[in-house]
Design a protein around this motif. Structure first.
Motif, PDB file in Angstrom:
ATOM      1  N   THR A 239      -1.064  -7.643   7.088  1.00  0.00           N
ATOM      2  CA  THR A 239      -0.870  -6.242   7.452  1.00  0.00           C
ATOM      3  C   THR A 239       0.510  -5.779   7.000  1.00  0.00           C
ATOM      4  O   THR A 239       1.397  -6.588   6.706  1.00  0.00           O
ATOM      5  CB  THR A 239      -1.011  -6.034   8.970  1.00  0.00           C
ATOM      6  OG1 THR A 239       0.036  -6.780   9.636  1.00  0.00           O
ATOM      7  CG2 THR A 239      -2.359  -6.539   9.460  1.00  0.00           C
ATOM      8  N   VAL A 240       0.665  -4.456   6.982  1.00  0.00           N
ATOM      9  CA  VAL A 240       1.958  -3.888   6.601  1.00  0.00           C
ATOM     10  C   VAL A 240       3.038  -4.299   7.590  1.00  0.00           C
ATOM     11  O   VAL A 240       4.173  -4.624   7.214  1.00  0.00           O
ATOM     12  CB  VAL A 240       1.848  -2.354   6.527  1.00  0.00           C
ATOM     13  CG1 VAL A 240       3.214  -1.732   6.223  1.00  0.00           C
ATOM     14  CG2 VAL A 240       0.850  -1.951   5.447  1.00  0.00           C
ATOM     15  N   GLU A 295      -0.758   1.749   0.841  1.00  0.00           N
ATOM     16  CA  GLU A 295      -1.555   1.518   2.045  1.00  0.00           C
ATOM     17  C   GLU A 295      -1.445   2.697   2.996  1.00  0.00           C
ATOM     18  O   GLU A 295      -2.420   3.049   3.670  1.00  0.00           O
ATOM     19  CB  GLU A 295      -1.100   0.228   2.725  1.00  0.00           C
ATOM     20  CG  GLU A 295      -1.441  -1.025   1.918  1.00  0.00           C
ATOM     21  CD  GLU A 295      -1.094  -2.304   2.658  1.00  0.00           C
ATOM     22  OE1 GLU A 295      -0.711  -2.207   3.843  1.00  0.00           O
ATOM     23  OE2 GLU A 295      -1.213  -3.380   2.059  1.00  0.00           O
ATOM     24  N   THR A 296      -0.249   3.301   3.044  1.00  0.00           N
ATOM     25  CA  THR A 296      -0.087   4.482   3.901  1.00  0.00           C
ATOM     26  C   THR A 296      -0.948   5.637   3.407  1.00  0.00           C
ATOM     27  O   THR A 296      -1.623   6.321   4.194  1.00  0.00           O
ATOM     28  CB  THR A 296       1.391   4.892   3.940  1.00  0.00           C
ATOM     29  OG1 THR A 296       2.171   3.809   4.454  1.00  0.00           O
ATOM     30  CG2 THR A 296       1.584   6.105   4.836  1.00  0.00           C
ATOM     31  N   LEU A 297      -0.929   5.859   2.091  1.00  0.00           N
ATOM     32  CA  LEU A 297      -1.746   6.933   1.526  1.00  0.00           C
ATOM     33  C   LEU A 297      -3.240   6.685   1.790  1.00  0.00           C
ATOM     34  O   LEU A 297      -3.984   7.601   2.167  1.00  0.00           O
ATOM     35  CB  LEU A 297      -1.494   7.052   0.022  1.00  0.00           C
ATOM     36  CG  LEU A 297      -0.116   7.604  -0.383  1.00  0.00           C
ATOM     37  CD1 LEU A 297       0.073   7.473  -1.883  1.00  0.00           C
ATOM     38  CD2 LEU A 297       0.014   9.060   0.049  1.00  0.00           C
ATOM     39  N   ASP A 343       0.300   0.874  -8.857  1.00  0.00           N
ATOM     40  CA  ASP A 343       0.315   0.438  -7.453  1.00  0.00           C
ATOM     41  C   ASP A 343      -0.744  -0.622  -7.215  1.00  0.00           C
ATOM     42  O   ASP A 343      -1.824  -0.617  -7.842  1.00  0.00           O
ATOM     43  CB  ASP A 343       0.092   1.624  -6.518  1.00  0.00           C
ATOM     44  CG  ASP A 343       1.257   2.609  -6.574  1.00  0.00           C
ATOM     45  OD1 ASP A 343       2.341   2.196  -7.035  1.00  0.00           O
ATOM     46  OD2 ASP A 343       1.084   3.762  -6.159  1.00  0.00           O
ATOM     47  N   SER A 344      -0.443  -1.525  -6.258  1.00  0.00           N
ATOM     48  CA  SER A 344      -1.331  -2.663  -6.021  1.00  0.00           C
ATOM     49  C   SER A 344      -2.684  -2.240  -5.443  1.00  0.00           C
ATOM     50  O   SER A 344      -3.690  -2.897  -5.665  1.00  0.00           O
ATOM     51  CB  SER A 344      -0.657  -3.652  -5.053  1.00  0.00           C
ATOM     52  OG  SER A 344      -0.351  -3.009  -3.820  1.00  0.00           O
ATOM     53  N   GLY A 345      -2.738  -1.126  -4.702  1.00  0.00           N
ATOM     54  CA  GLY A 345      -3.991  -0.698  -4.088  1.00  0.00           C
ATOM     55  C   GLY A 345      -4.739   0.347  -4.900  1.00  0.00           C
ATOM     56  O   GLY A 345      -5.590   1.059  -4.350  1.00  0.00           O
ATOM     57  N   TYR A 346      -4.454   0.416  -6.192  1.00  0.00           N
ATOM     58  CA  TYR A 346      -5.055   1.463  -7.022  1.00  0.00           C
ATOM     59  C   TYR A 346      -6.578   1.340  -7.091  1.00  0.00           C
ATOM     60  O   TYR A 346      -7.302   2.334  -6.984  1.00  0.00           O
ATOM     61  CB  TYR A 346      -4.460   1.416  -8.422  1.00  0.00           C
ATOM     62  CG  TYR A 346      -5.032   2.435  -9.371  1.00  0.00           C
ATOM     63  CD1 TYR A 346      -4.664   3.773  -9.281  1.00  0.00           C
ATOM     64  CD2 TYR A 346      -5.960   2.071 -10.352  1.00  0.00           C
ATOM     65  CE1 TYR A 346      -5.196   4.720 -10.154  1.00  0.00           C
ATOM     66  CE2 TYR A 346      -6.494   3.008 -11.213  1.00  0.00           C
ATOM     67  CZ  TYR A 346      -6.112   4.330 -11.107  1.00  0.00           C
ATOM     68  OH  TYR A 346      -6.655   5.262 -11.956  1.00  0.00           O
ATOM     69  N   VAL A 347      -7.075   0.119  -7.242  1.00  0.00           N
ATOM     70  CA  VAL A 347      -8.527  -0.070  -7.360  1.00  0.00           C
ATOM     71  C   VAL A 347      -9.235   0.357  -6.084  1.00  0.00           C
ATOM     72  O   VAL A 347     -10.260   1.061  -6.122  1.00  0.00           O
ATOM     73  CB  VAL A 347      -8.833  -1.552  -7.678  1.00  0.00           C
ATOM     74  CG1 VAL A 347     -10.347  -1.791  -7.682  1.00  0.00           C
ATOM     75  CG2 VAL A 347      -8.234  -1.936  -9.026  1.00  0.00           C
TER      76      VAL A 347
END
Length: 452
Positions: A239-240, A295-297, A343-347
């Motif tokens: 988690t963050v 992750e926030t977005l 960004d790592s969460g792009y996918v």
């Protein structure tokens, strides 16, 4: 050699005295036997055997102990090699003890000996010479290793040499330098009391420096352990919040390493390690910050999507409500579109974006359907009002046909109102009323009124 040795005489004399106590005129018999033994004791020749010793005492004391006779016969022999060795050992031990006492580091003992028989102090002089030379060598080696150290190995060996120097300096009698400086000259010493104090002070400083180096090494080890632990926590974080906690621990470990005293070897050599540690930390922190932003977005987008989904439940909804729902979906899409390609969460963001765009398309369709249905209903209601205003009670057959045509137009208009809209129920009611009017007109006389 005597015929009766002292040890055998003492054994026999003790037993004679014991036996004479229980015999009448025992004192006389005792004296006679003791005189015999004294004569044998003073005679020289072969030592008396067991049988000869027995014959000497048995006529006066028939109950003389056979065990004592055997002990006396065993003791009545010349001392062997072992006895001589024991005597020599005792003598040497005594002599060594005496010399040890004379060589004790106390002026009141050594002063008289040094004036009369200085040769007896030779062990002390040899020890002092050895410790002096070893102390000088150890101090010089320790000074080089500790004060000019280039690695931890130098410090470790320097610690050994400092202990050796301390040991040899402690073995030197300080009073000797002040009381008998001339003896120091005999050994070629150039070692004064002040130089002794300087050597001790140098050793003390090196001990303090080694302590500081040891403390610095301990702090470095603790900092590196904390840093490695923080790395593992970061890698295992799911988690963050966990990642932020690991990064904070990582930063604390770097601060601890950065606080190492720079005057120590460990502090200076840790600069290179610290630079590498900080470079890795900055890279990870940057990635973590980007990941946290992504992750926030995504989390915010999901919250908008949840709100939109909840608001869209239990249709039908008015056009304004569908517009609010569409706005919520648009907010979620805007957040996802803010996620960058690097960004790592792009996918993950793109997957959600595709789903949300599909959902907002559905909402847009429902909004258009709602707006069109409301327009159709309003148009149909306007046509009904116009028809009612133009219809008279005394209508001709021509007027009746025109009225039927207008009613059919209204019905067609109402049929355009879609199911699942707020206008559908009212449109269905009006359409049933219009259909009933058509039936009434067709069945009634020309005077039938549409409004009734």
């Amino acid at each position: 050699m005597p015929r009766l040795y002292d040890r055998a005489f003492e054994i026999l004399a003790t037993e004679v005295k014991r036996c004479s106590k229980d015999v009448l005129a025992g004192d006389v018999q005792r004296d006679i036997v003791l005189k015999r033994l004294e004569r044998l004791r003073s005679q020289t020749g072969e030592p008396l055997s067991y049988q000869e010793l027995r014959e000497t005492v048995i006529d006066f004391f028939p109950n003389f102990s056979e065990k004592v006779l055997k002990q006396a016969a065993k003791a009545n022999c010349p001392p062997g090699a072992w006895s001589k060795i024991k005597f020599a050992a005792v003598f040497l031990a005594g002599s060594a003890g005496a010399i040890w006492v004379l060589n004790l580091p106390y002026p009141m003992i050594r002063w008289p000996v040094a004036r009369t028989l200085p040769i007896l102090l030779l062990p002390s002089y040899m020890s002092m010479d050895y410790n002096y030379r070893r102390a000088i060598a150890s101090v010089e080696q320790a000074d080089q290793l500790v004060n000019q150290a280039t690695s931890s190995a130098d410090l470790d060996l320097g610690a050994v040499k400092v202990k050796e120097a301390q040991k040899h300096l402690d073995a030197l009698p300080v009073w000797f330098l002040g009381y008998w400086p001339k003896y120091a000259a005999w050994f070629g010493w150039q070692f004064t009391f002040d130089e002794f104090k300087a050597a001790r002070a140098n050793v003390g400083r090196m001990e303090a420096k080694l302590f500081q180096e040891k403390q610095a090494q301990t702090l470095l080890t603790q900092g590196e352990q904390a840093l490695n632990t923080a790395k593992q926590q970061y890698e295992q974080a799911s988690t963050v919040a966990d990642r932020e906690k690991a990064i904070a621990a990582w930063q604390a470990a770097l601060d601890q390493i950065n606080q190492l005293p720079q005057q120590t070897l460990i502090g200076r050599t840790s600069r290179t390690k610290l630079a590498a540690y900080q470079r890795d930390f900055q890279e990870v922190a940057s990635i973590a910050a980007k990941s946290a932003r992504t992750e926030t977005l995504i989390e915010v987008a999901e919250q908008f999507a949840i709100a939109a989904g909840q608001k869209a439940q239990n249709p039908p909804h008015s056009a304004s409500e569908w517009q609010e729902i569409q706005k919520l979906w648009s907010q979620a899409i805007d957040r996802l579109e803010a996620v960058r390609v690097e960004d790592s969460g792009y996918v993950e963001a793109q997957k959600l974006l595709a789903k949300y765009q599909s959902d907002v398309g559905t909402v847009r369709t429902r909004l258009e359907m709602e707006q069109a249905s409301v327009r159709d209903l309003e148009m149909a209601k306007s046509q009904i009002e116009s028809l009612l205003a133009n219809t008279t009670r005394n209508a001709s057959s021509v007027d009746r046909d025109r009225t039927l045509g207008q009613i059919q137009t209204i019905i067609n208009q109402l049929e355009n109102v879609k199911t699942g809209t707020t206008a559908y129920a009212e449109a269905q009611q009006l359409m049933r009323s219009a259909q009933n009017k058509v039936k009434e007109i067709l069945q009634a006389s020309p005077r039938t009124n549409f409004g009734n």
